[in-house]
Design an enzyme around this catalytic site. Sequence first.
Site, PDB file in Angstrom:
ATOM      1  N   ASN A 103     -27.494 -36.401   1.918  1.00 60.06           N
ATOM      2  CA  ASN A 103     -28.989 -36.833   2.436  1.00 60.06           C
ATOM      3  C   ASN A 103     -30.029 -36.382   2.890  1.00 60.06           C
ATOM      4  O   ASN A 103     -29.961 -35.204   3.110  1.00 60.06           O
ATOM      5  CB  ASN A 103     -28.974 -37.841   4.254  1.00 60.06           C
ATOM      6  CG  ASN A 103     -26.907 -38.572   3.985  1.00 60.06           C
ATOM      7  OD1 ASN A 103     -26.863 -39.163   3.023  1.00 60.06           O
ATOM      8  ND2 ASN A 103     -26.447 -38.670   5.045  1.00 60.06           N
ATOM      9  N   VAL A 104     -30.887 -37.032   3.058  1.00 65.89           N
ATOM     10  CA  VAL A 104     -32.032 -35.881   2.976  1.00 65.89           C
ATOM     11  C   VAL A 104     -32.941 -36.601   4.210  1.00 65.89           C
ATOM     12  O   VAL A 104     -34.215 -35.748   3.904  1.00 65.89           O
ATOM     13  CB  VAL A 104     -33.272 -36.035   1.943  1.00 65.89           C
ATOM     14  CG1 VAL A 104     -32.645 -35.681   0.217  1.00 65.89           C
ATOM     15  CG2 VAL A 104     -33.430 -37.972   2.017  1.00 65.89           C
ATOM     16  N   ASP A 105     -32.312 -36.525   4.673  1.00 63.18           N
ATOM     17  CA  ASP A 105     -33.514 -37.709   6.416  1.00 63.18           C
ATOM     18  C   ASP A 105     -33.205 -36.475   6.922  1.00 63.18           C
ATOM     19  O   ASP A 105     -33.593 -36.211   8.683  1.00 63.18           O
ATOM     20  CB  ASP A 105     -32.285 -38.288   6.968  1.00 63.18           C
ATOM     21  CG  ASP A 105     -30.699 -38.039   7.136  1.00 63.18           C
ATOM     22  OD1 ASP A 105     -30.154 -39.048   7.059  1.00 63.18           O
ATOM     23  OD2 ASP A 105     -30.491 -37.250   7.398  1.00 63.18           O
ATOM     24  N   HIS A 130     -29.814 -32.739  -1.813  1.00 63.65           N
ATOM     25  CA  HIS A 130     -30.775 -33.232  -2.247  1.00 63.65           C
ATOM     26  C   HIS A 130     -31.627 -32.716  -1.155  1.00 63.65           C
ATOM     27  O   HIS A 130     -32.453 -33.548  -1.689  1.00 63.65           O
ATOM     28  CB  HIS A 130     -30.391 -34.548  -2.020  1.00 63.65           C
ATOM     29  CG  HIS A 130     -29.138 -35.247  -3.343  1.00 63.65           C
ATOM     30  ND1 HIS A 130     -28.564 -36.084  -2.760  1.00 63.65           N
ATOM     31  CD2 HIS A 130     -28.408 -34.037  -4.267  1.00 63.65           C
ATOM     32  CE1 HIS A 130     -27.290 -36.536  -4.314  1.00 63.65           C
ATOM     33  NE2 HIS A 130     -27.393 -35.471  -4.037  1.00 63.65           N
ATOM     34  N   CYS A 160     -50.937 -22.453  -6.480  1.00 62.60           N
ATOM     35  CA  CYS A 160     -51.214 -22.138  -7.687  1.00 62.60           C
ATOM     36  C   CYS A 160     -52.201 -23.586  -8.144  1.00 62.60           C
ATOM     37  O   CYS A 160     -52.085 -23.926  -9.136  1.00 62.60           O
ATOM     38  CB  CYS A 160     -49.849 -22.350  -8.276  1.00 62.60           C
ATOM     39  SG  CYS A 160     -48.405 -23.507  -7.851  1.00 62.60           S
ATOM     40  N   THR A 198     -20.404 -42.883   2.218  1.00 64.58           N
ATOM     41  CA  THR A 198     -21.083 -42.515   0.888  1.00 64.58           C
ATOM     42  C   THR A 198     -20.361 -43.035  -0.164  1.00 64.58           C
ATOM     43  O   THR A 198     -19.060 -43.653   0.294  1.00 64.58           O
ATOM     44  CB  THR A 198     -20.698 -40.832   0.236  1.00 64.58           C
ATOM     45  OG1 THR A 198     -21.388 -41.439  -0.907  1.00 64.58           O
ATOM     46  CG2 THR A 198     -19.095 -40.825   0.235  1.00 64.58           C
TER      47      THR A 198
HETATM   48  C1  BV8 Z   1     -28.286 -34.782 -12.536  1.00 61.96           C
HETATM   49  C2  BV8 Z   1     -32.869 -37.705  -3.242  1.00 61.96           C
HETATM   50  C3  BV8 Z   1     -28.643 -33.069 -14.263  1.00 61.96           C
HETATM   51  C4  BV8 Z   1     -33.944 -38.956  -3.092  1.00 61.96           C
HETATM   52  C5  BV8 Z   1     -31.532 -38.673  -3.962  1.00 61.96           C
HETATM   53  C6  BV8 Z   1     -23.414 -37.439 -14.179  1.00 61.96           C
HETATM   54  C7  BV8 Z   1     -22.792 -35.927 -13.583  1.00 61.96           C
HETATM   55  C8  BV8 Z   1     -24.740 -35.081 -13.694  1.00 61.96           C
HETATM   56  C9  BV8 Z   1     -25.339 -36.550 -13.704  1.00 61.96           C
HETATM   57  C10 BV8 Z   1     -25.309 -38.193 -13.622  1.00 61.96           C
HETATM   58  C11 BV8 Z   1     -24.238 -38.221 -14.638  1.00 61.96           C
HETATM   59  N1  BV8 Z   1     -24.180 -39.596 -14.012  1.00 61.96           N
HETATM   60  C12 BV8 Z   1     -25.740 -40.772 -13.430  1.00 61.96           C
HETATM   61  C13 BV8 Z   1     -25.331 -38.399 -13.799  1.00 61.96           C
HETATM   62  C14 BV8 Z   1     -27.262 -38.883 -12.880  1.00 61.96           C
HETATM   63  C15 BV8 Z   1     -27.385 -39.127 -11.380  1.00 61.96           C
HETATM   64  C16 BV8 Z   1     -27.025 -40.055 -11.346  1.00 61.96           C
HETATM   65  O1  BV8 Z   1     -25.458 -39.301 -10.280  1.00 61.96           O
HETATM   66  N2  BV8 Z   1     -26.864 -41.471 -10.727  1.00 61.96           N
HETATM   67  C17 BV8 Z   1     -26.189 -42.459  -9.845  1.00 61.96           C
HETATM   68  C18 BV8 Z   1     -27.188 -43.028  -9.385  1.00 61.96           C
HETATM   69  C19 BV8 Z   1     -24.856 -43.140 -10.978  1.00 61.96           C
HETATM   70  N3  BV8 Z   1     -27.833 -37.737 -10.782  1.00 61.96           N
HETATM   71  C20 BV8 Z   1     -28.626 -36.697 -11.003  1.00 61.96           C
HETATM   72  O2  BV8 Z   1     -29.898 -37.576 -11.526  1.00 61.96           O
HETATM   73  C21 BV8 Z   1     -28.183 -35.544  -9.926  1.00 61.96           C
HETATM   74  N4  BV8 Z   1     -29.214 -34.932 -10.943  1.00 61.96           N
HETATM   75  O3  BV8 Z   1     -27.379 -34.381 -12.427  1.00 61.96           O
HETATM   76  O4  BV8 Z   1     -28.882 -33.983 -13.076  1.00 61.96           O
HETATM   77  C22 BV8 Z   1     -29.434 -31.961 -14.890  1.00 61.96           C
HETATM   78  C23 BV8 Z   1     -29.178 -31.130 -15.184  1.00 61.96           C
HETATM   79  C24 BV8 Z   1     -30.199 -30.415 -16.052  1.00 61.96           C
HETATM   80  C25 BV8 Z   1     -31.181 -30.720 -15.475  1.00 61.96           C
HETATM   81  C26 BV8 Z   1     -31.748 -31.739 -15.579  1.00 61.96           C
HETATM   82  C27 BV8 Z   1     -31.096 -32.363 -15.085  1.00 61.96           C
HETATM   83  C28 BV8 Z   1     -29.643 -36.202  -9.040  1.00 61.96           C
HETATM   84  C29 BV8 Z   1     -28.562 -36.994  -7.773  1.00 61.96           C
HETATM   85  C30 BV8 Z   1     -30.080 -36.544  -6.362  1.00 61.96           C
HETATM   86  C31 BV8 Z   1     -30.577 -37.872  -6.093  1.00 61.96           C
HETATM   87  N5  BV8 Z   1     -31.519 -37.768  -4.983  1.00 61.96           N
HETATM   88  N6  BV8 Z   1     -31.479 -38.187  -3.107  1.00 61.96           N
HETATM   89  C32 BV8 Z   1     -34.081 -39.766  -2.115  1.00 61.96           C
HETATM   90  O5  BV8 Z   1     -33.321 -40.206  -1.306  1.00 61.96           O
HETATM   91  O6  BV8 Z   1     -35.462 -39.796  -2.013  1.00 61.96           O
HETATM   92  S1  BV8 Z   1     -29.194 -39.000  -4.231  1.00 61.96           S
HETATM   93  C33 BV8 Z   1     -29.902 -40.295  -2.961  1.00 61.96           C
HETATM   94  O7  BV8 Z   1     -29.057 -41.450  -3.318  1.00 61.96           O
HETATM   95  C34 BV8 Z   1     -29.102 -40.294  -2.057  1.00 61.96           C
HETATM   96  O8  BV8 Z   1     -29.780 -39.014  -1.119  1.00 61.96           O
HETATM   97  C35 BV8 Z   1     -28.686 -41.003  -1.092  1.00 61.96           C
HETATM   98  O9  BV8 Z   1     -27.260 -40.235  -0.561  1.00 61.96           O
HETATM   99  C36 BV8 Z   1     -28.165 -41.448  -2.086  1.00 61.96           C
HETATM  100  C37 BV8 Z   1     -27.172 -42.844  -1.817  1.00 61.96           C
HETATM  101  O10 BV8 Z   1     -25.716 -42.200  -2.769  1.00 61.96           O
HETATM  102  P1  BV8 Z   1     -25.109 -42.891  -0.749  1.00 61.96           P
HETATM  103  O11 BV8 Z   1     -25.715 -41.354   0.654  1.00 61.96           O
HETATM  104  O12 BV8 Z   1     -23.543 -42.335  -1.399  1.00 61.96           O
HETATM  105  O13 BV8 Z   1     -25.230 -43.750  -0.169  1.00 61.96           O
HETATM  106  P2  BV8 Z   1     -25.181 -45.669  -0.532  1.00 61.96           P
HETATM  107  O14 BV8 Z   1     -26.328 -45.718   0.042  1.00 61.96           O
HETATM  108  O15 BV8 Z   1     -24.703 -45.131  -2.291  1.00 61.96           O
HETATM  109  O16 BV8 Z   1     -24.067 -45.959  -0.059  1.00 61.96           O
HETATM  110  C38 BV8 Z   1     -23.731 -45.970   1.411  1.00 61.96           C
HETATM  111  C39 BV8 Z   1     -22.245 -46.226   1.774  1.00 61.96           C
HETATM  112  O17 BV8 Z   1     -22.256 -46.280   3.108  1.00 61.96           O
HETATM  113  C40 BV8 Z   1     -21.358 -47.551   1.593  1.00 61.96           C
HETATM  114  O18 BV8 Z   1     -20.611 -47.226   0.425  1.00 61.96           O
HETATM  115  C41 BV8 Z   1     -21.372 -48.471   2.705  1.00 61.96           C
HETATM  116  O19 BV8 Z   1     -20.033 -48.913   2.570  1.00 61.96           O
HETATM  117  C42 BV8 Z   1     -21.596 -47.320   3.474  1.00 61.96           C
HETATM  118  N7  BV8 Z   1     -21.673 -46.911   5.208  1.00 61.96           N
HETATM  119  C43 BV8 Z   1     -22.476 -47.915   5.501  1.00 61.96           C
HETATM  120  N8  BV8 Z   1     -22.943 -48.096   6.603  1.00 61.96           N
HETATM  121  C44 BV8 Z   1     -22.294 -47.841   6.887  1.00 61.96           C
HETATM  122  C45 BV8 Z   1     -21.063 -47.098   6.198  1.00 61.96           C
HETATM  123  N9  BV8 Z   1     -20.152 -46.207   6.413  1.00 61.96           N
HETATM  124  C46 BV8 Z   1     -20.180 -46.085   7.103  1.00 61.96           C
HETATM  125  N10 BV8 Z   1     -20.604 -46.218   8.920  1.00 61.96           N
HETATM  126  C47 BV8 Z   1     -21.808 -46.825   8.392  1.00 61.96           C
HETATM  127  N11 BV8 Z   1     -21.898 -47.463   9.994  1.00 61.96           N
HETATM  128 ZN    ZN Z   2     -47.786 -23.705  -6.184  1.00 52.78          ZN
END
Ligand code: BV8
Ligand code: ZN
Length: 250
Positions: A103-105, A130, A160, A198
């Site tokens: 999370n970023v919050d 993140h 810059c 997550t």
């Molecule tokens: C990268 C900041 C490489 C921005 C975020 C395999 C290997 C490597 C990379 C990849 C790969 N496959 C795909 C990729 C690319 C990509 C990726 O993973 N894509 C996904 C969509 C498939 N990964 C990336 O791009 C990462 N970078 O790998 O770079 C690279 C290397 C060298 C050079 C260049 C590039 C970067 C990933 C970071 C993205 N940024 N956040 C912003 O927030 O504005 S991630 C973003 O998504 C948030 O941080 C958030 O945390 C996340 C969403 O995921 P969750 O946290 O799980 O949230 P979600 O809503 O999905 O799920 C919530 C869960 O809570 C649910 O299960 C629900 O049931 C549960 N829930 C709900 N309420 C409750 C609860 N549980 C308990 N109590 C409750 N009350």
């Molecule tokens: Zn700068």
Amino acid sequence: MEEGQWRTARRLVREARRVIALTGAGISAESGVPTFRDAGGLWRSYRPEELATPEALARDPRTVLEWYAWRRSALAACRPNAGHRALARFFLRRGEAGLVTQNVDGLHTRAALEEAGDASADPALPIELHGAVGRDRCDGCGTRFPAEPLGDALPRCGACGGLRRPDVVLFGEPLDAEVLDRARELAEQADLCLVIGTSAVVYPAAALPLATLEAGGHIVEVNVRRTTLTDAATAAVRGEAGTVLPALLD
Ligand code: BV8
Ligand code: ZN
């Protein structure tokens, strides 16, 4: 929630020597933090993977920066919930760092400072995989700044002239290597990985619990529904983080 899972989860927490916790957007849901899918009407027409990318930032910086400004304003009204606070107390008691968040919050940091009072908050401060939306980073030289309200002109770095953008890792951007190495090290050394709120679809974060498993540790999952990790968990506790974590950890 199923009795056996609950008893197993309690036993694993009690017996664990080294614990890592990986949290996602679900732990902040009860604080009212808008996830991507809850975005107000204004943003409904965008998909997060379209907005939270370096391509979108380069193509249309104003729209992306306005989206983050909206998220920052929505966050200003949010407070850490009982789940954040229970996790903070847990790591403060254990005296060793182990909290990793996607999370970023910034809510884990606020919970750590609130729960630590005058004591050091260090053991409960999160590794922010993140980044944090409350800070800006210069796209040119990497200098960090506290976030400021978005004016008419795009925010520029005084040093810059580069674009000042939120200090978060966008989809397609690499995570900070040192941050990721430290999180991987904690995951490999842990004998218990708590996976909380997550969907475990975002990589490389989602690979961390598997590192604990491969090193012979256990996974305990806390979520309101099944995820891709549920089958790998020794115990999967079905419930809201704000209710489950105080009972599981205190
Ligand atoms: C990268 C900041 C490489 C921005 C975020 C395999 C290997 C490597 C990379 C990849 C790969 N496959 C795909 C990729 C690319 C990509 C990726 O993973 N894509 C996904 C969509 C498939 N990964 C990336 O791009 C990462 N970078 O790998 O770079 C690279 C290397 C060298 C050079 C260049 C590039 C970067 C990933 C970071 C993205 N940024 N956040 C912003 O927030 O504005 S991630 C973003 O998504 C948030 O941080 C958030 O945390 C996340 C969403 O995921 P969750 O946290 O799980 O949230 P979600 O809503 O999905 O799920 C919530 C869960 O809570 C649910 O299960 C629900 O049931 C549960 N829930 C709900 N309420 C409750 C609860 N549980 C308990 N109590 C409750 N009350
Ligand atoms: Zn700068």
